[in-house]
Structures are given as C-alpha cells and as structure tokens.
Design an enzyme around this catalytic site. Structure first.
Site, PDB file in Angstrom:
ATOM      1  CE  LYS A  22      -1.634   1.415   3.621  1.00  0.00           C
ATOM      2  NZ  LYS A  22      -1.894   2.725   4.250  1.00  0.00           N
ATOM      3  CG  ASN A  23       1.767   2.606   3.739  1.00  0.00           C
ATOM      4  OD1 ASN A  23       1.119   3.224   3.395  1.00  0.00           O
ATOM      5  ND2 ASN A  23       2.311   2.117   4.786  1.00  0.00           N
ATOM      6  CB  CYS A 126      -3.801  11.529  12.645  1.00  0.00           C
ATOM      7  SG  CYS A 126      -3.230  10.384  12.150  1.00  0.00           S
ATOM      8  NE  ARG A 131       0.730  10.313  10.415  1.00  0.00           N
ATOM      9  CZ  ARG A 131      -0.282   9.704   9.932  1.00  0.00           C
ATOM     10  NH1 ARG A 131      -1.097   8.861  10.134  1.00  0.00           N
ATOM     11  NH2 ARG A 131       0.702   9.010   8.760  1.00  0.00           N
ATOM     12  CG  ASP A 316       3.432   1.397   9.244  1.00  0.00           C
ATOM     13  OD1 ASP A 316       3.370   2.381  10.210  1.00  0.00           O
ATOM     14  OD2 ASP A 316       3.669   1.305   8.319  1.00  0.00           O
ATOM     15  NE  ARG A 408      -8.154   4.758   5.685  1.00  0.00           N
ATOM     16  CZ  ARG A 408      -7.442   5.778   5.952  1.00  0.00           C
ATOM     17  NH1 ARG A 408      -7.134   6.112   7.031  1.00  0.00           N
ATOM     18  NH2 ARG A 408      -6.494   6.521   5.441  1.00  0.00           N
TER      19      ARG A 408
HETATM   20  C1  EPZ Z   1       4.425   7.296   6.462  1.00  0.00           C
HETATM   21  O1  EPZ Z   1       4.029   7.801   7.052  1.00  0.00           O
HETATM   22  C2  EPZ Z   1       2.949   5.798   6.831  1.00  0.00           C
HETATM   23  N1  EPZ Z   1       2.260   6.162   5.123  1.00  0.00           N
HETATM   24  C3  EPZ Z   1       3.032   5.490   7.618  1.00  0.00           C
HETATM   25  O2  EPZ Z   1       2.404   4.370   8.178  1.00  0.00           O
HETATM   26  C4  EPZ Z   1       4.016   4.700   8.870  1.00  0.00           C
HETATM   27  O3  EPZ Z   1       3.838   4.539  10.350  1.00  0.00           O
HETATM   28  C5  EPZ Z   1       4.840   5.837   8.527  1.00  0.00           C
HETATM   29  O4  EPZ Z   1       5.464   6.367   7.343  1.00  0.00           O
HETATM   30  C6  EPZ Z   1       6.423   6.009   9.298  1.00  0.00           C
HETATM   31  O5  EPZ Z   1       6.875   5.021   9.004  1.00  0.00           O
HETATM   32  C7  EPZ Z   1       2.345   6.025   3.832  1.00  0.00           C
HETATM   33  O6  EPZ Z   1       3.406   5.174   3.814  1.00  0.00           O
HETATM   34  C8  EPZ Z   1       0.990   5.737   3.333  1.00  0.00           C
HETATM   35  P1  EPZ Z   1       6.578  10.484   8.272  1.00  0.00           P
HETATM   36  P2  EPZ Z   1       4.581   9.670   7.235  1.00  0.00           P
HETATM   37  O7  EPZ Z   1       6.218  11.467   7.959  1.00  0.00           O
HETATM   38  O8  EPZ Z   1       4.884   9.306   5.897  1.00  0.00           O
HETATM   39  C9  EPZ Z   1       6.841  13.268  12.113  1.00  0.00           C
HETATM   40  C10 EPZ Z   1      -0.075   3.073   7.594  1.00  0.00           C
HETATM   41  O9  EPZ Z   1      -0.335   2.150   9.165  1.00  0.00           O
HETATM   42  N2  EPZ Z   1       7.061  14.503  11.011  1.00  0.00           N
HETATM   43  O10 EPZ Z   1       7.552   9.201   8.589  1.00  0.00           O
HETATM   44  O11 EPZ Z   1       2.978  10.347   7.417  1.00  0.00           O
HETATM   45  C11 EPZ Z   1       6.135  13.181  12.177  1.00  0.00           C
HETATM   46  O12 EPZ Z   1       4.456  12.824  13.075  1.00  0.00           O
HETATM   47  C12 EPZ Z   1       0.631   4.583   7.723  1.00  0.00           C
HETATM   48  O13 EPZ Z   1       0.233   2.452   6.922  1.00  0.00           O
HETATM   49  C13 EPZ Z   1       7.217  15.641  11.593  1.00  0.00           C
HETATM   50  O14 EPZ Z   1       7.629  15.769  12.881  1.00  0.00           O
HETATM   51  O15 EPZ Z   1       4.930   9.648   8.808  1.00  0.00           O
HETATM   52  C14 EPZ Z   1       6.610  11.463  12.794  1.00  0.00           C
HETATM   53  O16 EPZ Z   1       6.565  11.496  13.980  1.00  0.00           O
HETATM   54  C15 EPZ Z   1       0.617   5.374   9.294  1.00  0.00           C
HETATM   55  N3  EPZ Z   1       6.930  16.909  10.558  1.00  0.00           N
HETATM   56  C16 EPZ Z   1       7.519  11.030  12.555  1.00  0.00           C
HETATM   57  O17 EPZ Z   1       7.829  12.395  11.662  1.00  0.00           O
HETATM   58  C17 EPZ Z   1       6.793  15.896   9.378  1.00  0.00           C
HETATM   59  O18 EPZ Z   1       7.031  17.089   8.589  1.00  0.00           O
HETATM   60  C18 EPZ Z   1       7.336  10.116  11.133  1.00  0.00           C
HETATM   61  O19 EPZ Z   1       6.731  10.249  10.401  1.00  0.00           O
HETATM   62  C19 EPZ Z   1       6.292  15.164   8.347  1.00  0.00           C
HETATM   63  C20 EPZ Z   1       6.857  14.449  10.040  1.00  0.00           C
END
Ligand code: EPZ
Length: 430
Positions: A22-23, A126, A131, A316, A408
């Site tokens: 998916k991702n 969320c 996030r 995840d 999802r």
């Molecule tokens: C991706 O989300 C995945 N989603 C998530 O999978 C996964 O849990 C996550 O990466 C971590 O591996 C998809 O690929 C569609 P991040 P993403 O930006 O990109 C902080 C699932 O169940 N952050 O790597 O949103 C954030 O708050 C989903 O399939 C900032 O501070 O995750 C978090 O603490 C859920 N500022 C950390 O970084 C930003 O601008 C990592 O988030 C962006 C993120």
C-alpha cells in the site's frame, strides 16, 4: 458496518500470497502527476486507500484505466493500473479528500513541480499522533517554492519552476522524503536530500522515477542525489511486496503456531522485523519465491524493542508485535518513538485478557497463559490487525467491530487466513 468474527485456537498451515505494498502503491500512483505520458503500475493492491487516491487523482485530471482479470489469472495477483495525466485540470486537493487519507498530501510536490502551483489542504488530525507537515514544507521551500497557509490550505507557488538544492531533514520522515523526491524529479538541476527516509517504499518510488527518465544516485541510502528533468516519460513498474502485510502474517503464524509460506515477498524488506521473530522463538527461512515461517511446540519468548525508521523496527508492526507477546513466557517492553499516540490497541488487547501497562511512550507486556475472546473495537489500520492476531490466539469468539479500518490496508485478509485454517469470517452489515 461490517464486523469480523474469529474463533481462536487454530494453527495456521499453508501459503499466503503477499500483495503489493500500500505505502508504495500510493506514492507511485501520485508519481503519475509528473508526466503527460502513461505510467503503468502492476501489482497494485485492491484497497480502500488505493481507491480513494484514485478518486483524488481523477479530480486532478488523471485518467485511470484498470486491466480486467482474464479467466484463469490468479485473483491474488494485484491489479494493473494505467495512469495518464495528460492535462492537469485542477491543482487543488480539497479538505474532504486529504483529511480522509494523509498520503494524498503528497500530491503537493508533484503538482507544484509540474504546474508551478498547488493548493493542498492541510491533512488535519490523526488518530495515531499530531503528524505535522513542516518537513514537507521546509523541503519544498528549499527547492524555491513560496508557501502560504490560507484557510487550512497550503498554497504553494513556483512560477519559474522549482530549482534543485540541498535539503537536509532534521528528522527522518517518509512522507517528506516522498514529497521532495517527487518534486525534485522535475526541478532544475541537482537536488541532494540528506537524512532521507530509507524505507523500501522510497526506493521503489525512486526506481520508478529512474524508469521515467530521472537520474537518481544513493537509492536505499539516507542521501539521495536527484538530477531533475524538464519532462519525464511514461514507464511500466511493479509495486514491491508489502513488508507490513508480510510481517503481520509472520507474527500471526508465530502467535498461533504452524507453518506458512508467505509467497512473493523477500526477507530484506523486513530486516529487524524478522530478526525479532527469530529472537522470540519462531523460525524464518527464505525459500524460493518467498519466506517460510514456522513455530512448533515451545511458546514465544519476550522482547525488548523500540520503533525506529527503517532498517529499525517499524512502527507499522508495533501493534502486531504487542499482540504476539501478550502470551509470551515473560515480560516484554515495547517503546514507540515515531508516533506519540499509537497505543489504542492496548485497551482492546486488555479486553481479551492481556496484561499491559503503559507509561508514556513505553508499554510493558507481562505474558499471560491465554487470551479469551471478547468483542473489541478497531481504531486504526495496524491496531485493528493486531486484534485479528490476538483473536486467532484467544480461546472462544472475538468479534471485531469497525473493520473498515482493516480494509484500508489489508487485501482479502479473511480469505488469506481462512485458506491457512483460521476460523475467521466477515459479517456484512447487509
Ligand atoms: C508513513 O507515514 C506511512 N504512511 C505510515 O504508515 C508509517 O507509520 C510512517 O510513514 C512511519 O513509517 C504511508 O506510507 C502512506 P513520517 P508518514 O513522516 O509519512 C514526524 C500505515 O499504517 N513528522 O515518516 O506520515 C511525524 O509526526 C501508515 O500504513 C514531522 O514532525 O510518516 C512522525 O513523528 C500509518 N514533520 C515522524 O515524523 C513532518 O513534516 C515520522 O513520520 C513530517 C513528519
């Protein structure tokens, strides 16, 4: 609303085909915005999130054709999507859509790079944490975008196009890396992303961009060096296997006992997540075309682990690991370092008899001899599937409510588990 009923206690034996990730499928579909030519994606999983993104992309003007399945072709092979963004007709991604699926925020970079403007809703709240999107915006600003926030929307402009630059992320973010990588593919000159996320799905998108004509060095590492192009071409690309689905079924087998071959997936996509399985006493063997997971006799040992960006232990799979160790011989400690509120499964696992104490970002799980079935509530995608694992282990009946969360991200979950001997069925709302 559909529910899932599980009667626990059966060992899992057989084979489970692993779907496309998916991702990876989501950002690959978004990559279609970068070219007027046709991007063909194979092995696309049939999931609610994929279908929602397809609607969002159609709004921007992407034409999507899906190949029909010929008789005799396995229903377990993913779908083939042909995406063509000949004309982008709308550069706005509305709140109603982005708020339902955060990954749709990643259209920002490609729309801006190709059209010189984009108006994309901030994703909003969320269930698993705050996030924010500051890193996405930082990266795009460093490529020359002017960014304002207006009435809940990110309004981004780059009338003369984006300009390659050095982007150093202060924190690893999967989404910010995707957004900047996709935008850099159409920026002028070279972009270097430092402290890039190394998740295999980023590598898959980068490989696809290379097929579309972009030069990228450092794929799989934390430094990506991207030579932007004026225009990109179409390509044909197969979505890589879903490592989270792989890990979920592997943990389910470890939890129930049994012997299952996970077809079409690869050990190197999981790294730490499979090492953990070996550490708790299951056996993981790479076999031709997949991975074999077995656990006989002796139960599960405890773990002590914290979630980390790839190649560390994935957030995840945190909920699924917790379900697995609820019946371990001993006490496990799991620390969640990526998202601040990703423990909603704890209360539900407790309803099945798990002994879990939460202190801030750390859960301490004291293994109990057995779980007992109960009605439970799914809260997010990975939390819901942890309840499925616990239900497969629990004595008696577990009824999982709100299973739309599962749809999802897990394709044909009940069917795949039933084929391996699980007693699991969907009860449709009618
Ligand atoms: C991706 O989300 C995945 N989603 C998530 O999978 C996964 O849990 C996550 O990466 C971590 O591996 C998809 O690929 C569609 P991040 P993403 O930006 O990109 C902080 C699932 O169940 N952050 O790597 O949103 C954030 O708050 C989903 O399939 C900032 O501070 O995750 C978090 O603490 C859920 N500022 C950390 O970084 C930003 O601008 C990592 O988030 C962006 C993120």
């Amino acid at each position: 609303m559909d529910r899932i009923k599980i009667v626990g206690g059966n060992r899992l034996e057989g084979t489970i085909p692993i779907s496309g990730a998916k991702n990876a499928a989501l950002p690959l579909m978004i990559a279609s915005l970068l070219t007027a030519d046709r991007l063909t994606l194979k092995n696309v999983p049939n999931l609610a999130d994929v279908n929602l993104l397809a609607r969002i992309l159609r709004n921007h003007g992407v034409d999507l054709a899906v190949d029909g399945k010929r008789p005799g072709v396995s229903q377990h092979l993913g779908e083939t999507f042909h995406l063509t963004a000949r004309d982008i007709v709308d550069t706005t991604a509305p709140y109603e859509m982005v708020s339902r699926m955060r990954a749709s925020f990643w259209v920002l970079g490609p729309l801006l790079a190709r059209m010189g403007e984009a108006r994309v809703s901030l994703p909003g709240g969320c269930a698993i944490g705050t996030r924010p999107v500051d890193l996405h915006l930082q990266g795009l600003k460093e490529l020359g975008a002017q960014i304002d926030i207006d009435a809940g929307y990110v309004v981004a402009k780059a009338p003369k196009g984006l300009q390659g630059n050095r982007v150093v992320f202060p924190k690893v973010s999967v989404g910010a890396t995707h957004n900047v990588l996709l935008a850099a593919a159409l920026a002028k000159g070279e972009t270097v992303i430092e402290n890039a996320a190394r998740e295999p799905e980023i590598g898959d998108v980068a490989e696809c961009l290379v097929k579309m004509g972009c030069r990228i060095e450092g794929i799989g590492s934390s430094t990506l060096r991207i030579q932007g192009r004026d225009r990109l071409e179409g390509a044909v690309h197969a979505v890589l296997p879903d490592r989270i689905e792989t890990g979920t079924f592997a943990y389910a087998v470890a939890a129930t006992g049994g012997d299952v071959t996970l077809e079409g997936t690869r050990v190197e996509l999981l790294e730490t997540a499979l090492d953990v399985l070996e550490a708790v006493g299951a056996s993981v063997t790479p076999v031709e075309g997949g991975i074999r997971v077995t656990r006989n006799g002796a139960g599960i040992g405890p773990v002590s682990i914290e979630t980390q960006p790839f190649p560390g232990f994935p957030t995840d799979l945190q909920a699924q690991l917790m379900a697995l160790v609820t019946t371990a011989h001993g006490t496990s400690v799991i620390r969640e370092t990526i998202f601040e509120n990703r423990f909603m499964h704890v209360q539900e696992l407790a309803r099945l008899g798990a002994d879990i104490k939460l202190h801030g970002d750390t859960a301490t799980i004291k293994g109990v001899p057995r779980l007992r079935g109960a009605p439970v509530m799914a809260t997010d995608l990975r939390a819901s599937v942890s309840l499925v694992i616990a239900g497969l282990v629990a004595e008696g009946e577990t009824m999982i409510n709100r299973v739309y969360h599962l749809d999802r991200g897990f394709e044909r979950l009940e069917e795949k588990l039933t084929r391996c001997g699980a007693n699991i069925e969907r009860i449709s709302a009618g």
